[in-house]
Write an enzyme that holds these catalytic residues in place. Structure first.
Site: not given
Ligand code: NAD
Length: 309
Positions: A8, A10-12, A185, A189, A270
């Site tokens: 959960a 940014a994207m979740g 995509k 990336n 990634e």
């Molecule tokens: P994110 O880093 O925001 O979250 C992913 C997970 O990491 C979550 O479970 C989060 O709680 C955990 N996390 C983040 N920071 C943390 C910390 N400091 N300590 C412990 N846990 C932490 O990732 P996202 O940006 O939501 O990306 C998820 C997927 O979607 C990835 O594959 C990404 O490449 C892809 N994506 C992202 C975007 C974007 O704009 N962010 C756009 C398209 C696709």
């Protein structure tokens, strides 16, 4: 429909809050304890421009989740997919569908180790969002999500998912070749995430380098040979045009892609699911991929250095 967002960040957070505006029941599952606590204490604080709105969606650590869900939307980073599914084994039943939307290649194969193909929906999205800290996200731009059920388009459950995504304003597109969309995509990336992270610059600054086209072609030419070998419908020219379009003023030029941001926060990237995947597939099939291999090693080096600083 009972929906769990597993990962959960940014994207979740973005997909969860949008889906919670429909008559579906949404829950967040995340392994970051401070984030879970913040969401439950203050609601997920969602920033759009200068406005901040709390979204009251329950959140839990994976080990504290009970019951079952119709749909689990995986939104960890690619390297978090297997650990998340491992921790959710006990709640994945024969009727649970799992949607995988993380960037990178090879994610479907990761999910197939835990869930039969007929329960998997694969996708790729151009929505975007940022995680500012525990319990806080900022929504940026608009987008869509391309989806394909491995069971086939006529699957009743998939039609219900499309309806829910339409109602949430997520702009779903049903595809009959999601792999082509995922690889396209990933090509973007593999170029923009990796080079901006290595060169410490944003997309526009990379696009203004005199040799940017040589750098792009070094990655894409190897990528195209591997894609062809994997029977992916990859259009090299279309991928190249998509990348060049990002440099247009007012477009994405001010953007610092996620790999840059991960390194800035001392977090793993990634890379193994992007250039590293191409290098590994190349090695397995005797296809030379020296550019992607070197870039992968350089990013792994940066991961070590950024963790130390
Ligand atoms: P994110 O880093 O925001 O979250 C992913 C997970 O990491 C979550 O479970 C989060 O709680 C955990 N996390 C983040 N920071 C943390 C910390 N400091 N300590 C412990 N846990 C932490 O990732 P996202 O940006 O939501 O990306 C998820 C997927 O979607 C990835 O594959 C990404 O490449 C892809 N994506 C992202 C975007 C974007 O704009 N962010 C756009 C398209 C696709």
């Amino acid at each position: 429909m009972k929906i769990a967002i597993a990962g959960a960040g940014a994207m979740g957070g973005r997909f969860g809050t949008m889906l919670a505006t429909t008559d579906n029941q949404v829950m967040f599952i995340d392994s970051w304890a401070d984030h879970v606590q913040a969401i439950n204490d203050r609601g997920l604080q969602v920033h759009v421009g200068n406005a901040v709105t709390p979204h009251w969606i329950p959140a839990a650590l994976p080990q504290d989740v009970h019951g079952s869900f119709d749909l689990i939307i995986l939104f960890t980073k690619a390297m978090g997919i297997a650990p998340m599914l491992e921790s959710l084994r006990s709640i994945i039943t024969r009727t649970t569908h799992v949607m995988v939307l993380a960037n990178g290649i090879g994610n479907i194969e990761q999910v197939e180790k835990f869930v039969p193909g007929r329960q998997i929906i694969a996708g790729v999205t151009v929505w975007s969002s940022e995680l500012d800290g525990p319990g806080e996200i900022t929504l940026t731009g608009a987008g869509n999500v391309t989806l394909q059920p491995l069971a086939g388009q006529s699957d009743d459950f998939f039609q219900a998912v499309l309806t829910a995504f339409h109602q949430a304003g997520l702009n779903p597109i049903a595809s009959d070749d999601v792999l082509a969309a995922i690889w396209k995509k990933a090509a973007l990336n593999c170029v923009l995430n990796t080079y901006t992270a290595l060169l410490d610059c944003n997309v526009g600054e990379f696009g203004r380098l005199p040799n940017h086209e040589t750098l792009i072609d070094g990655v894409l030419n190897e990528f195209a040979v591997v894609a062809h070998h994997e029977h992916i419908d990859f259009d090299l020219d279309a991928a190249r045009q998509l990348i060049l379009a990002q440099f247009a003023p007012g477009g994405n030029s001010a953007h610092y892609p996620s790999m840059y941001q991960d390194l800035a926060k001392g977090r793993p990237t990634e890379i193994d699911f992007l250039n590293g995947f191409i290098a590994a597939k190349g090695a397995a099939s005797n296809i030379p991929t020296p550019v992607n291999r070197l870039l992968t090693q350089l990013i792994h080096g940066k991961e070590v250095l950024s963790k130390q600083s």
